[in-house]
Design a protein around this motif. Structure first.
Motif, PDB file in Angstrom:
ATOM      1  N   GLU A  92     -28.257  -5.281   7.371  1.00 16.74           N
ATOM      2  CA  GLU A  92     -26.837  -5.619   7.305  1.00 16.74           C
ATOM      3  C   GLU A  92     -26.508  -6.982   8.015  1.00 16.74           C
ATOM      4  OE1 GLU A  92     -24.068  -2.384   7.868  1.00 16.74           O
ATOM      5  OE2 GLU A  92     -25.500  -1.009   6.920  1.00 16.74           O
ATOM      6  N   ALA A  95     -27.425  -9.451   5.723  1.00 21.46           N
ATOM      7  CA  ALA A  95     -26.289  -9.569   4.605  1.00 21.46           C
ATOM      8  C   ALA A  95     -25.167 -10.479   5.125  1.00 21.46           C
ATOM      9  CB  ALA A  95     -25.890  -8.414   4.406  1.00 21.46           C
ATOM     10  N   HIS A  97     -25.121 -13.141   7.137  1.00 16.66           N
ATOM     11  CA  HIS A  97     -25.490 -14.591   7.064  1.00 16.66           C
ATOM     12  C   HIS A  97     -25.431 -15.131   5.664  1.00 16.66           C
ATOM     13  CE1 HIS A  97     -25.969 -15.379  11.360  1.00 16.66           C
ATOM     14  NE2 HIS A  97     -26.230 -14.016  11.424  1.00 16.66           N
ATOM     15  N   LYS A  98     -26.020 -14.258   4.768  1.00 18.84           N
ATOM     16  CA  LYS A  98     -26.381 -14.528   3.189  1.00 18.84           C
ATOM     17  C   LYS A  98     -25.022 -14.806   2.763  1.00 18.84           C
ATOM     18  CE  LYS A  98     -30.837 -13.037   1.998  1.00 18.84           C
ATOM     19  NZ  LYS A  98     -31.283 -14.203   1.410  1.00 18.84           N
ATOM     20  N   ILE A  99     -23.702 -13.897   2.882  1.00 17.25           N
ATOM     21  CA  ILE A  99     -22.483 -13.854   2.421  1.00 17.25           C
ATOM     22  C   ILE A  99     -21.846 -14.953   2.881  1.00 17.25           C
ATOM     23  CG2 ILE A  99     -20.395 -12.902   2.193  1.00 17.25           C
ATOM     24  CD1 ILE A  99     -21.803 -10.116   2.413  1.00 17.25           C
ATOM     25  N   VAL A 142     -23.980  -5.340   1.559  1.00 17.64           N
ATOM     26  CA  VAL A 142     -25.299  -5.660   1.653  1.00 17.64           C
ATOM     27  C   VAL A 142     -25.463  -6.152   0.082  1.00 17.64           C
ATOM     28  CG1 VAL A 142     -27.655  -5.038   1.280  1.00 17.64           C
ATOM     29  CG2 VAL A 142     -26.082  -4.134   3.144  1.00 17.64           C
ATOM     30  N   ALA A 145     -24.492  -9.724  -0.786  1.00 19.40           N
ATOM     31  CA  ALA A 145     -25.416 -10.814  -0.447  1.00 19.40           C
ATOM     32  C   ALA A 145     -26.127 -11.320  -1.691  1.00 19.40           C
ATOM     33  CB  ALA A 145     -26.219 -10.409   0.793  1.00 19.40           C
ATOM     34  N   ASN A 147     -29.062  -9.965  -2.747  1.00 16.31           N
ATOM     35  CA  ASN A 147     -30.561  -9.571  -2.878  1.00 16.31           C
ATOM     36  C   ASN A 147     -30.647  -8.254  -3.203  1.00 16.31           C
ATOM     37  OD1 ASN A 147     -33.315  -8.707  -1.866  1.00 16.31           O
ATOM     38  ND2 ASN A 147     -33.204 -10.792  -0.680  1.00 16.31           N
ATOM     39  N   ALA A 194     -20.324 -15.890  10.494  1.00 15.36           N
ATOM     40  CA  ALA A 194     -21.182 -15.324  10.340  1.00 15.36           C
ATOM     41  C   ALA A 194     -21.899 -14.584  11.458  1.00 15.36           C
ATOM     42  CB  ALA A 194     -22.532 -16.100   9.491  1.00 15.36           C
TER      43      ALA A 194
END
Length: 238
Positions: A92, A95, A97-99, A142, A145, A147, A194
């Motif tokens: 999580e 996720a 940071h990806k978002i 999640v 994100a 992935n 983030a």
């Protein structure tokens, strides 16, 4: 022949879902013992689909077979629970940071913001609804994100923790805290912070994890009895 096989698979699925629901709703609690015959009689199923369903639940870690003594709902492995929480936090946080690195804010974030920032406390969900919304909150974050493998693994972890996380929402203070903490996570996320979102998320999950550490078999039995009592009251009022 094909029709018989399909019917057998369908019955095995039905038995599997019924038993899993019994475990998740504490109609069957850790340590409860039962036989294939007990299950077959209660669910009106023959031995083969019952056995298939039980072996499936065994593979997923919910039940275990006892030598010459039938089956048992598997006792909690608290070390495994701790490890699953650690893995969940890792996924999580990634996720978050990806978002924040996406070009556009996912629509799921706007939807979650509306759910966890009600205009009035009376609009908050209660009971099983808030439990389901909490689970969706984390799964949707999640998934947002992008992935797919991360999403799949996270859902598997969520499924394995569901039986324990349910107890977290038997306490009113935890329900209140969940709304406040989810809103704070989303606020940081929508501001592009983030690291702050990830830290708030970690504190939120650790608080739930701490509550889980305090679970005892007595509390589990109390939750099971409360659930049974609620069902009896509902049936009497119907």
């Amino acid at each position: 022949m094909a029709t018989n096989t399909k019917r057998k698979e369908s019955m095995a699925d039905r038995v599997y879902e019924a038993l899993k629901d019994d475990i998740f709703e504490f109609r069957l609690i850790p340590g409860d013992k039962f036989s294939e015959g007990d299950v077959g009689t209660r669910l009106k199923a023959s031995r083969t689909p019952v056995r298939e369903a039980l072996y499936r639940l065994q593979r997923e870690g919910y039940v275990e077979v006892l030598f010459r003594s039938g089956w048992q709902v598997k006792p909690f492995d608290f070390r495994q629970v701790e490890e699953l929480y650690d893995l969940r936090i890792t996924l999580e946080r990634a996720a978050m940071h990806k978002i924040c690195g996406l070009d556009e804010e996912p629509s799921a974030i706007r939807m979650l913001t509306a759910i966890w920032n009600p205009d009035h406390p009376s609009e908050r969900a209660v009971g099983s609804t808030v439990r389901a919304l909490d689970e969706s909150f984390h799964c949707d974050l999640v998934a947002a994100a992008g992935n797919r493998e991360m999403t799949r693994i996270h859902r598997e972890i969520t499924d394995r923790l569901r039986i324990i996380r349910r107890l977290d929402f038997t306490r009113e203070d935890r329900v209140d805290a969940t709304y406040v903490e989810h809103a704070a996570i989303l606020e940081a996320l929508r501001s592009g912070m983030a690291s702050e979102a990830a830290d708030r998320l970690t504190r939120h999950i650790r608080a739930s994890q701490k509550a889980v550490r305090e679970i005892t078999m007595e509390r589990i039995r109390e939750a099971a009895e409360a659930h049974r009592s609620g069902q009896q009251i509902a049936s009497q009022g119907a």
